[in-house]
Design a protein around this motif. Sequence first.
Motif, short mmCIF file in Angstrom:
data_model
loop_
_atom_site.label_atom_id
_atom_site.label_comp_id
_atom_site.label_asym_id
_atom_site.label_seq_id
_atom_site.Cartn_x
_atom_site.Cartn_y
_atom_site.Cartn_z
N SER A 152 -1.39 -7.34 -6.62
CA SER A 152 -2.38 -6.60 -5.85
C SER A 152 -3.22 -5.78 -6.80
N TYR A 206 -5.75 -2.43 -6.89
CA TYR A 206 -6.14 -1.22 -6.17
C TYR A 206 -7.36 -0.64 -6.87
N LYS A 235 0.84 -1.21 0.00
CA LYS A 235 0.00 0.00 0.00
C LYS A 235 0.88 1.25 0.00
N PHE A 250 2.05 1.95 -3.45
CA PHE A 250 0.98 2.56 -4.23
C PHE A 250 0.78 4.02 -3.84
N ASN A 284 -5.12 -7.83 -1.86
CA ASN A 284 -3.83 -8.49 -1.90
C ASN A 284 -4.00 -9.95 -2.29
N THR A 343 -8.68 1.19 -2.26
CA THR A 343 -8.57 0.01 -1.41
C THR A 343 -7.67 -1.00 -2.12
N ARG A 344 -7.03 -1.83 -1.32
CA ARG A 344 -6.11 -2.82 -1.87
C ARG A 344 -6.66 -4.22 -1.68
#
Length: 105
Positions: A79, A81, A25, A28, A74, A71-72
Amino acid sequence: MKGIAIFLILIIIIGGVMFFSNPTKEDFDVFMEKKASRNIAKYTSGSSGRIGELTGDDKTTVISYNKTLFTRENYYVVSIYNSKSPTQTDGEQYLGLFKFFIIMK
């Protein structure tokens, strides 16, 4: 039999590299900061409107807000997003892979 063993070893090595290079995160957030900074610089240069009057604090607020909109999901080797803005019906989506980000929509 030897060919199958080599194939399995290659798959394990590639999976390990993907697992350890899966962007976090924080990765990102840095990506979005750079993207927002480029966009702000592009739209504020030579502009006389409101966006041309953004101060350093305003730019930091815009960038910080931008980072909270995603939001992620995983999947350990990649991942995804997703934007979570309630005003967007067709939000942005990015794929995080090998510490890089690819826009999906």
